[in-house]
Design a protein around this motif. Structure first.
Motif, PDB file in Angstrom:
ATOM      1  N   ASN A 124      42.908  45.856  43.443  1.00 13.30           N
ATOM      2  CA  ASN A 124      43.572  45.695  42.286  1.00 13.30           C
ATOM      3  C   ASN A 124      43.698  44.379  41.793  1.00 13.30           C
ATOM      4  N   SER A 125      44.241  43.449  42.571  1.00 12.90           N
ATOM      5  CA  SER A 125      44.643  42.167  42.249  1.00 12.90           C
ATOM      6  C   SER A 125      43.404  41.168  42.354  1.00 12.90           C
ATOM      7  N   LEU A 126      42.201  41.626  42.622  1.00 16.64           N
ATOM      8  CA  LEU A 126      40.977  40.697  42.651  1.00 16.64           C
ATOM      9  C   LEU A 126      40.814  39.855  41.583  1.00 16.64           C
ATOM     10  N   SER A 127      40.912  38.632  41.282  1.00 17.81           N
ATOM     11  CA  SER A 127      40.706  37.782  40.142  1.00 17.81           C
ATOM     12  C   SER A 127      39.407  37.807  39.880  1.00 17.81           C
ATOM     13  N   PRO A 128      38.776  37.502  38.672  1.00 16.53           N
ATOM     14  CA  PRO A 128      37.326  37.072  38.490  1.00 16.53           C
ATOM     15  C   PRO A 128      36.888  36.025  39.433  1.00 16.53           C
ATOM     16  N   SER A 129      37.493  35.073  39.662  1.00 14.81           N
ATOM     17  CA  SER A 129      36.845  34.080  40.817  1.00 14.81           C
ATOM     18  C   SER A 129      37.022  34.503  42.038  1.00 14.81           C
ATOM     19  N   ALA A 130      37.751  35.348  42.492  1.00 10.85           N
ATOM     20  CA  ALA A 130      37.725  35.894  44.126  1.00 10.85           C
ATOM     21  C   ALA A 130      36.791  36.976  43.937  1.00 10.85           C
ATOM     22  N   HIS A 131      36.336  37.713  42.645  1.00 11.61           N
ATOM     23  CA  HIS A 131      35.280  38.713  42.843  1.00 11.61           C
ATOM     24  C   HIS A 131      34.067  37.866  42.931  1.00 11.61           C
ATOM     25  N   VAL A 132      33.756  36.672  42.341  1.00 10.66           N
ATOM     26  CA  VAL A 132      32.443  35.968  42.450  1.00 10.66           C
ATOM     27  C   VAL A 132      32.497  35.473  44.024  1.00 10.66           C
ATOM     28  N   ASN A 133      33.598  35.012  44.511  1.00 17.17           N
ATOM     29  CA  ASN A 133      33.355  34.419  45.916  1.00 17.17           C
ATOM     30  C   ASN A 133      33.186  35.678  46.823  1.00 17.17           C
ATOM     31  N   LEU A 134      33.673  36.699  46.649  1.00 13.51           N
ATOM     32  CA  LEU A 134      33.400  37.801  47.283  1.00 13.51           C
ATOM     33  C   LEU A 134      31.954  38.303  47.388  1.00 13.51           C
ATOM     34  N   THR A 135      31.333  38.165  46.012  1.00  9.96           N
ATOM     35  CA  THR A 135      29.916  38.629  45.953  1.00  9.96           C
ATOM     36  C   THR A 135      29.264  37.438  46.608  1.00  9.96           C
ATOM     37  N   SER A 136      29.586  36.320  46.637  1.00  9.94           N
ATOM     38  CA  SER A 136      28.660  35.168  47.489  1.00  9.94           C
ATOM     39  C   SER A 136      28.667  35.396  48.904  1.00  9.94           C
ATOM     40  N   ILE A 137      29.265  36.433  49.335  1.00 12.49           N
ATOM     41  CA  ILE A 137      29.026  36.801  50.735  1.00 12.49           C
ATOM     42  C   ILE A 137      27.583  37.319  51.025  1.00 12.49           C
ATOM     43  N   PHE A 138      27.061  37.861  49.922  1.00 14.73           N
ATOM     44  CA  PHE A 138      25.856  38.775  50.112  1.00 14.73           C
ATOM     45  C   PHE A 138      24.867  38.104  49.777  1.00 14.73           C
ATOM     46  N   GLY A 139      24.913  36.773  48.980  1.00 15.10           N
ATOM     47  CA  GLY A 139      23.823  36.166  48.470  1.00 15.10           C
ATOM     48  C   GLY A 139      24.406  35.217  47.349  1.00 15.10           C
ATOM     49  N   GLU A 140      23.541  34.436  46.638  1.00 14.30           N
ATOM     50  CA  GLU A 140      24.010  33.496  45.568  1.00 14.30           C
ATOM     51  C   GLU A 140      24.089  34.537  44.502  1.00 14.30           C
ATOM     52  N   PRO A 141      25.264  34.407  43.753  1.00 18.90           N
ATOM     53  CA  PRO A 141      25.592  34.856  42.727  1.00 18.90           C
ATOM     54  C   PRO A 141      24.785  34.526  41.414  1.00 18.90           C
ATOM     55  N   GLY A 142      24.188  35.504  40.572  1.00 16.10           N
ATOM     56  CA  GLY A 142      23.420  34.877  39.373  1.00 16.10           C
ATOM     57  C   GLY A 142      23.706  35.608  38.097  1.00 16.10           C
ATOM     58  N   ALA A 143      23.502  35.376  37.078  1.00 19.03           N
ATOM     59  CA  ALA A 143      23.751  35.989  35.570  1.00 19.03           C
ATOM     60  C   ALA A 143      22.905  37.033  35.506  1.00 19.03           C
ATOM     61  N   HIS A 144      23.219  38.071  34.827  1.00 20.82           N
ATOM     62  CA  HIS A 144      22.435  39.010  34.348  1.00 20.82           C
ATOM     63  C   HIS A 144      21.593  38.681  33.038  1.00 20.82           C
ATOM     64  N   PRO A 145      20.272  38.750  33.066  1.00 21.30           N
ATOM     65  CA  PRO A 145      19.345  38.349  31.972  1.00 21.30           C
ATOM     66  C   PRO A 145      20.034  38.841  30.526  1.00 21.30           C
ATOM     67  N   GLN A 146      19.844  38.418  29.535  1.00 25.58           N
ATOM     68  CA  GLN A 146      20.290  38.574  28.183  1.00 25.58           C
ATOM     69  C   GLN A 146      19.421  39.668  27.526  1.00 25.58           C
ATOM     70  N   ARG A 147      20.235  40.416  27.007  1.00 26.00           N
ATOM     71  CA  ARG A 147      19.039  41.393  26.276  1.00 26.00           C
ATOM     72  C   ARG A 147      18.557  41.051  25.144  1.00 26.00           C
ATOM     73  N   GLY A 148      17.452  41.616  24.504  1.00 27.02           N
ATOM     74  CA  GLY A 148      16.730  41.033  23.549  1.00 27.02           C
ATOM     75  C   GLY A 148      17.409  41.284  22.370  1.00 27.02           C
ATOM     76  N   LYS A 149      18.515  42.405  22.072  1.00 31.27           N
ATOM     77  CA  LYS A 149      18.991  42.742  21.002  1.00 31.27           C
ATOM     78  C   LYS A 149      20.739  42.762  21.198  1.00 31.27           C
ATOM     79  N   PRO A 150      21.244  42.727  20.466  1.00 26.78           N
ATOM     80  CA  PRO A 150      22.826  43.156  20.720  1.00 26.78           C
ATOM     81  C   PRO A 150      23.024  44.585  21.029  1.00 26.78           C
ATOM     82  N   PRO A 151      24.022  44.938  21.975  1.00 23.50           N
ATOM     83  CA  PRO A 151      25.096  43.939  22.581  1.00 23.50           C
ATOM     84  C   PRO A 151      24.354  43.107  23.867  1.00 23.50           C
TER      85      PRO A 151
END
Length: 288
Positions: free
Chosen positions: A50-77
């Motif tokens: 519950n207390s996992l902050s956004p930065s800690a979430h990204v750090n936890l993700t990096s255990i499995f590989g380099e984190p990356g951004a989701h591609p932007q959609r071609g239309k909103p949202p």
């Protein structure tokens, strides 16, 4: 002490209550433990973060590989990154207070993430921030490695020679060809031991169009048969979320489906992806 409970469909972990594990003396061991768990089970569910902050979430993700951004959609949202992070997305359903409100974004179809990209993410994670309750908003996963293992040796050899065309359906206009069978290397306990290799079907109903060199009509019967094998009830796990559940899965070995039944209730998830690599075709067929 960390509690680890493996099952046929997933690995369940409790008492991992150290969000800043990289600063923890046992951080390296925890990271190795989690990498081994995801490689072995393809789906890992950690409770009470519950207390996992956004930065800690990204750090936890990096255990499995380099984190990356989701591609932007071609239309909103679009799927913008959460403020202050470079690759964490908030998927908020029916929550007008969230600047990331995404009522039109649905994942109520069987898929593996972003397979229309040249380098799709090997891993995806979700952290439950707010759930609708009443048994709504569940997510399901199906094992593509278990499905491949159940094919006859002759069909395993056949599909291992094929490539499939994956197409984006959200306006990005991307199209790519991937092997139908991919190979995932799994390190054994002894570092000097030869790694094990697991094969999995790498096709999905949302993005896979047809086999390369085949027509859509020619491809449909075999693709539908493969989907039928993947989605057999014995290969499917349905997760009922609790706030603080952190789930990470291997996109190469699973498909997932977000049940869109929250109605007007709020459902908020934080999502990351990691390990952007080209899918590795299975090794020579004589190894089968």
């Amino acid at each position: 002490r960390i509690n680890f409970t493996p099952s046929e469909h997933a690995a369940f972990i409790t008492n991992l209550n150290q969000p800043n594990y990289f600063q923890h003396p046992s951080g390296f061991k925890i990271a190795h433990f989690l990498r081994t768990a995801i490689n072995t089970h393809s789906l890992v569910i950690i409770s009470n973060l519950n207390s996992l902050s956004p930065s800690a979430h990204v750090n936890l993700t990096s255990i499995f590989g380099e984190p990356g951004a989701h591609p932007q959609r071609g239309k909103p949202p679009a799927l913008p990154c959460l403020t202050g992070t470079r690759c964490l997305v908030e998927v908020a359903t029916n929550d007008p207070a969230s600047p990331y409100l995404s009522t039109q974004i649905k994942a109520d179809h069987w898929h593996s993430d972003v397979t229309f990209s040249t380098q799709p993410p090997s891993y995806t994670s979700l952290l439950a921030k707010q759930i609708p309750g009443e048994g709504r908003g569940d997510t399901m996963w199906a094992s593509t490695s278990a499905a491949f293992a159940e094919l006859s040796p002759a069909l395993q050899r056949t599909v291992s020679t094929l490539f499939a065309v994956h197409r984006d359906r959200s306006g990005l206009g991307q199209e790519v060809t991937h092997p139908v069978v991919v190979e995932i290397e799994q390190q054994q306990k002894g570092m000097k031991e030869k790694p094990l290799r697991r094969r999995a079907l790498f096709v999905n109903q949302q993005f896979t169009s047809h086999f390369a060199g085949w027509t859509i009509e020619e491809s449909a019967p075999l693709l539908n048969y493969l989907y039928q094998k993947v989605l057999a009830p014995e290969h499917v796990y349905r997760h009922r979320w609790s706030v603080g559940d952190f789930v990470v899965w291997d996109n190469r070995q699973t498909l997932h489906y977000g049940i869109f039944d929250s109605q007007k209730m709020h459902r908020t998830m934080h999502r990351t992806t990691a390990g952007y690599n080209c899918p590795i075709p299975s090794s020579p067929l004589s190894a089968l």
